[in-house]
Enzyme design. Sequence first.
Site, PDB file in Angstrom:
ATOM      1  N   CYS A   1      34.989  48.063  43.089  1.00 15.51           N
ATOM      2  CA  CYS A   1      35.771  49.289  43.148  1.00 15.51           C
ATOM      3  C   CYS A   1      35.591  50.021  41.674  1.00 15.51           C
ATOM      4  O   CYS A   1      35.458  49.248  40.742  1.00 15.51           O
ATOM      5  CB  CYS A   1      37.009  49.418  43.709  1.00 15.51           C
TER       6      CYS A   1
ATOM      7  N   ASP B   1      37.962  43.760  39.568  1.00 18.68           N
ATOM      8  CA  ASP B   1      36.670  43.260  39.821  1.00 18.68           C
ATOM      9  C   ASP B   1      35.912  44.838  39.808  1.00 18.68           C
ATOM     10  O   ASP B   1      36.017  45.338  40.681  1.00 18.68           O
ATOM     11  CB  ASP B   1      36.154  42.262  40.747  1.00 18.68           C
ATOM     12  N   HIS B   2      35.462  45.125  38.629  1.00 20.98           N
ATOM     13  CA  HIS B   2      34.820  46.699  38.383  1.00 20.98           C
ATOM     14  C   HIS B   2      33.671  46.473  39.381  1.00 20.98           C
ATOM     15  O   HIS B   2      33.098  47.871  39.784  1.00 20.98           O
ATOM     16  CB  HIS B   2      34.189  46.923  37.326  1.00 20.98           C
ATOM     17  N   ARG B   3      33.284  45.474  39.986  1.00 25.03           N
ATOM     18  CA  ARG B   3      32.026  45.615  41.008  1.00 25.03           C
ATOM     19  C   ARG B   3      32.239  45.894  42.237  1.00 25.03           C
ATOM     20  O   ARG B   3      31.917  46.614  43.171  1.00 25.03           O
ATOM     21  CB  ARG B   3      31.468  44.072  41.205  1.00 25.03           C
TER      22      ARG B   3
ATOM     23  N   PRO C   1      33.108  41.116  35.821  1.00 23.04           N
ATOM     24  CA  PRO C   1      33.491  42.174  34.840  1.00 23.04           C
ATOM     25  C   PRO C   1      34.474  42.897  35.183  1.00 23.04           C
ATOM     26  O   PRO C   1      34.697  43.767  36.147  1.00 23.04           O
ATOM     27  CB  PRO C   1      32.069  43.027  34.992  1.00 23.04           C
TER      28      PRO C   1
END
Length: 484
Positions: free
Chosen positions: A458, A454-456, A281
């Site tokens: 940070c 990658d929004h997972r 994501p």
Amino acid sequence: MAQVLEFKLPDLGEGLTEAEIVRWLVSVGDVVAVDQPVVEVETAKAMVEVPCPYGGVVTARYGEEGTELPVGAPLLTVAVGASDPADASEAAPAPATAATPRAAAPAPAAPPAPGPTPVRASASASASDEASGNVLVGYGTGAPAARRRRVRRAPLSASPAAPALVREPVNGAAGPVPVVSPLVRRLAREHGVDLRGLTGTGRDGLILRCDVEQAIHRGATQAPSAVSAPAPAMAPTASPSPSPAPAPASPSARPGVTRVPLRGVRGAVADKLTRSRREIPDATCWVDADATELLAARRAMNAAVGAKISLLAVFARICTAALARHPELNSTVDLAAREIVRLPEVHLGFAAQTDRGLVVPVVRDAQARSAESLSAEFARLTEAGRSGTLTPGELTGGTFTLNNYGVFGVDGSTPIINHPEAAMLGIGRIVPKPWVHEGELAVRQVVQLSLTFDHRVCDGGTAGGFLRYVADCVEQPAVLLRTL
């Protein structure tokens, strides 16, 4: 007496299962030495020369240039102990008395000694003297070692160029089907295509991917008519039924349409980008920065050291400093363990465009290198990428990627993250633009920087802090000196 040994395409490592023959370096009848490169192949990672672990006379080659072979498929046979083609012909076993249908097929352009199916000899005292052991692609074969033996899954054809026959279950029965590529077999299984009913358009009847795709297309176009049309009371046996109306031509069947196989480097890039888009994501933030002072600092560095330091190396030095402040972005996600794995070293990848497509060489331990060292390594890897000599180890293991799309004359981009990394820094072109400098309007050298992350691993605050620090170093290089 000479002994004929079969050399198969070795396990190339890095999860690679197949390779394409680019160029043969030897011909039938040539005398080869132990560890001599015999063929140049292109894998999904790089182009490499494959050394042969046997010394002797080449008696057969398998596959023409451009052929894709799976790992374990025969490459060539060598008459070990022979010093000339005459000795090699004497070593060849006598041909079988009953020829198979495939043995009657036309011989290839460069056939071996007449007729025989090459014999896979066991390791013996005489053979071990002429062989070096397991093949390590790109590194030679090293000291003598026990050779790995693979179980032959299908008998070889008597023709050296004929593909290995793979047994494919069809309607509960098993039999030889001329299919080499596992991708073709999988495609047929997923769409319920009976391979026994296909006539391959490849050499010696080999079933290719296009044959399966055409069968799928025919099934899709004929299925509606089969449902709507009533079945006849009695089908005549003396004459065949009328041929169905030709289906509308598919887009790929129109004149002038070109089909480009997704294999080799291009296929690997496609697979990685697809997986990245499916699993990660991602989000992107960007900022414009005044690079006037950075360009001036680079000119001063080049004048001081007497060697040209590339602009990419300067950005790489800034990037490693930013990752030291924001280590969340130098990480990967372990989905099985549901953990974020932060990595201590920065193995910096950089996107490079070559004639064979996009490659991402990796600079190891970039955080420990100076700008001069980074510049030299970028130059070396770029040249290796253009010449096709990058090794699999130089194309894997990256933890963060730099993407300088400014060389294409564009300002910005939202790139796809290089899986399994967590972020990529993009650099646009540096162009003169109106800019407010010290309270006054001036023409300055401006660059757009973008960070896809990658929004997972940070949130936006961390990503924004990283990008802001990079922009501050670009606008005021002294900021970088204060943090070293």
